[in-house]
Write a protein that holds these residues in place. Structure first.
Motif, PDB file in Angstrom:
ATOM      1  N   ARG A 148       1.051  -1.145  -0.257  1.00 59.25           N
ATOM      2  CA  ARG A 148      -0.020   0.764  -0.269  1.00 59.25           C
ATOM      3  C   ARG A 148       0.851   1.397  -0.034  1.00 59.25           C
ATOM      4  NH1 ARG A 148      -3.595  -0.005   5.132  1.00 59.25           N
ATOM      5  NH2 ARG A 148      -3.810  -2.379   4.802  1.00 59.25           N
ATOM      6  N   ASP A 149       1.803   1.144   0.518  1.00 64.24           N
ATOM      7  CA  ASP A 149       3.045   2.368   0.344  1.00 64.24           C
ATOM      8  C   ASP A 149       2.538   3.376   0.948  1.00 64.24           C
ATOM      9  OD1 ASP A 149       5.534   3.802  -0.120  1.00 64.24           O
ATOM     10  OD2 ASP A 149       4.973   4.345  -1.919  1.00 64.24           O
ATOM     11  N   ALA A 150       1.824   3.441   1.891  1.00 64.11           N
ATOM     12  CA  ALA A 150       0.688   4.939   2.348  1.00 64.11           C
ATOM     13  C   ALA A 150       1.961   6.118   3.106  1.00 64.11           C
ATOM     14  CB  ALA A 150       0.126   4.806   4.000  1.00 64.11           C
ATOM     15  N   ARG A 151       1.353   6.844   2.161  1.00 64.93           N
ATOM     16  CA  ARG A 151       2.100   7.976   3.143  1.00 64.93           C
ATOM     17  C   ARG A 151       1.483   9.343   2.822  1.00 64.93           C
ATOM     18  NH1 ARG A 151       6.904   8.570  -1.529  1.00 64.93           N
ATOM     19  NH2 ARG A 151       6.879   6.635  -2.024  1.00 64.93           N
ATOM     20  N   VAL A 152       1.664  10.352   4.200  1.00 64.07           N
ATOM     21  CA  VAL A 152       1.061  11.800   4.237  1.00 64.07           C
ATOM     22  C   VAL A 152       1.974  12.676   4.458  1.00 64.07           C
ATOM     23  CG1 VAL A 152       0.030  12.810   6.155  1.00 64.07           C
ATOM     24  CG2 VAL A 152       0.170  10.507   6.132  1.00 64.07           C
ATOM     25  N   GLY A 159       0.494   5.722  -8.367  1.00 61.77           N
ATOM     26  CA  GLY A 159       0.369   5.339  -6.985  1.00 61.77           C
ATOM     27  C   GLY A 159       0.898   6.318  -6.070  1.00 61.77           C
ATOM     28  N   THR A 160       2.224   6.140  -4.146  1.00 58.75           N
ATOM     29  CA  THR A 160       1.395   6.766  -3.908  1.00 58.75           C
ATOM     30  C   THR A 160       2.847   8.160  -4.004  1.00 58.75           C
ATOM     31  OG1 THR A 160       2.810   6.407  -2.308  1.00 58.75           O
ATOM     32  CG2 THR A 160       0.413   5.610  -2.113  1.00 58.75           C
ATOM     33  N   GLY A 161       3.705   7.685  -4.774  1.00 58.32           N
ATOM     34  CA  GLY A 161       4.670   8.245  -5.327  1.00 58.32           C
ATOM     35  C   GLY A 161       5.021   9.672  -5.589  1.00 58.32           C
TER      36      GLY A 161
END
Length: 460
Positions: A362-366, A428-430
């Protein structure tokens, strides 16, 4: 005179029987009095007092350099203590207690009061807002009164039932009625979703989390909600079946603080009359599969789009909620027997009960800085789909998982799937992290919410 003597003799013979205290064992006995049953069951039903700290609404001028200081005192945010009152049921002599999530959820202090006026502080072991269930633990030096479970699949419409709880905070109260419906789904109010027993035993505010018991004093359900126009009981109350409550207790004892539900990876709809005609069914029955995740355990078992699930674990299912209930009362790791209709032929399959896979990562990021500060995102995978209740068709992309700060006023919501930020494709989150570094005052965010496209524009 003979008639009078005969009547006196009959009453004298009946008095010793009436004085006995025991749980009624037949319809004839129950018709005399509910008192023996209540004496047996009532001590295990408790009053619950919960306190939680909530914040009052923030000033609408917060963040506005012109007005926030001017109206600081008028709209100052202060914490406020909120109290809730409900009921609970002791399920073991070592102090396992069940109640509703809406009674104790997010509470900072929970107090459990028994019928003998003993009081205990309670800790939450497991809480689940979707099912509206919470499992608590209290500690006592002596064994506690408790109720045993009954197999709720054996409950039939027309059975006598008692609801025991603390309506309106007036003290423990017992109401009687019957089981008036089974397999109710999509009709309960509040947070609870799923499959319910229906009763006409009076359930009022404060009864939530109490006990619905049968004539043998066994727990068959936990009252959770009512349908009402007045705010009081209109004879339509709903209870979470004991079989599901038992599964929550098992997971709480195993150390889970949240409920692990088997993942189906499919989306279905109940077969109505028009669909039944199209599928060649003589009567509407089952759940037709309208979408399916590629790695769904149902797909692994051989089912396909358009198949109709007729029964799960030997029990007929006629709604998605009922189907999910049948899966939820079995532990993850088991397999269940599924009967389904495929191309006009009834087939059998064994479906594995698994947790929603948390792959790909999931590679969660804030985002911490800039105009998008406070935006939390995650790559979509089955676990994320399950947590955020995303459609199974949304199996790729990036979803909003958190919103804090100024972005809350923009209009974005948790569960929104992002397509583009300032024209940059979000795969993607990136990509979200890259977009957040753009040096511009004009911003545009495009995405999908509930199947509908949206676009937000703002300036900084």
């Amino acid at each position: 005179m003979r008639i009078l003597l005969s009547l006196i003799l009959s009453l004298a013979l009946a008095l010793p029987l009436a004085a006995q205290t025991k749980v009624p064992q037949s319809q004839a006995e129950i018709s005399l009095s509910f008192a023996p049953l209540v004496k047996e069951a009532a001590p295990a039903v408790v009053n619950i007092f919960a306190n939680r700290v909530v914040q009052q609404a923030e000033s609408p001028f917060r963040g506005n350099p012109m007005f926030q200081d001017m109206f600081r005192d008028l709209f100052q945010t202060r914490p406020r203590m909120q109290n809730s009152l409900g009921s609970g049921v002791i399920l073991s002599e070592d102090g396992i207690v069940v109640s509703n999530y809406h009674v104790v959820g997010m509470a900072t202090e929970i107090r459990v009061v028994l019928t003998d006026r003993r009081e205990f502080e309670a800790d939450i072991l497991l809480a689940d807002e979707d099912s509206d269930l919470a499992i608590l633990k209290i500690t006592s030096d002596a064994p506690l009164p408790h109720l045993d479970f009954r197999d709720s699949d054996e409950v039939e419409v027309g059975e006598l039932a008692l609801a025991i709880g603390n309506p309106f905070g007036i003290g423990q109260t017992v109401t009687s009625g019957i089981i008036s419906g089974l397999a109710r789904s999509g009709t309960a109010t509040g947070n609870a979703r799923g499959y319910f027993l229906q009763t006409d035993a009076a359930i009022n505010p404060g009864n939530s989390g109490g006990a619905l018991v049968d004539v043998n004093g066994k727990l068959i359900g936990v009252p959770t909600s009512i349908l009402t126009r007045s705010g009081g009981s209109n004879g339509v109350g709903f209870a979470i079946p004991a079989n599901l409550v038992a599964r929550y207790v098992e997971q709480a004892r195993a150390g889970n603080d949240s409920f692990v539900q088997p993942w189906a990876g499919i989306f279905g709809q109940a077969v109505d009359f028009s669909l039944a005609e199209g599928f060649g069914l003589t009567v509407p029955e089952g759940v037709v599969i309208s979408s399916m995740h590629p790695v769904s355990p149902f797909a692994e078992a051989g089912l396909a789009l358009g198949d109709i699930v007729l029964s799960v674990d030997g029990q007929a299912v006629n709604s998605p909620a009922e189907m999910l209930f049948r899966m939820s009362v079995r532990p993850v790791g088991d397999t269940i027997a599924v009967e389904y209709l495929s191309d006009g032929t009834i087939e059998q399959a064994e479906v594995a009960l698994i947790e929603a896979p948390d792959t790909p990562a999931r590679d969660a990021r804030v985002i911490e800085d800039g105009p998008l500060a406070g935006l939390g995102v995650s790559n979509i995978n089955p676990a994320v789909q399950s947590e955020l209740r995303l459609p199974t068709s949304m199996d790729t992309g990036v979803v909003v998982t958190r919103l804090t700060g100024p972005l809350r006023r923009l209009g974005l919501r948790v569960g929104d799937v992002l397509d583009q930020i300032n024209g940059l494709e979000i795969e993607g989150t990136g990509d979200v992290a890259t977009a957040a570094t753009m040096n511009t005052r004009r911003w545009r965010v495009d995405g999908v919410r509930g199947g509908q496209r949206f676009s937000y524009r703002f300036r900084i």
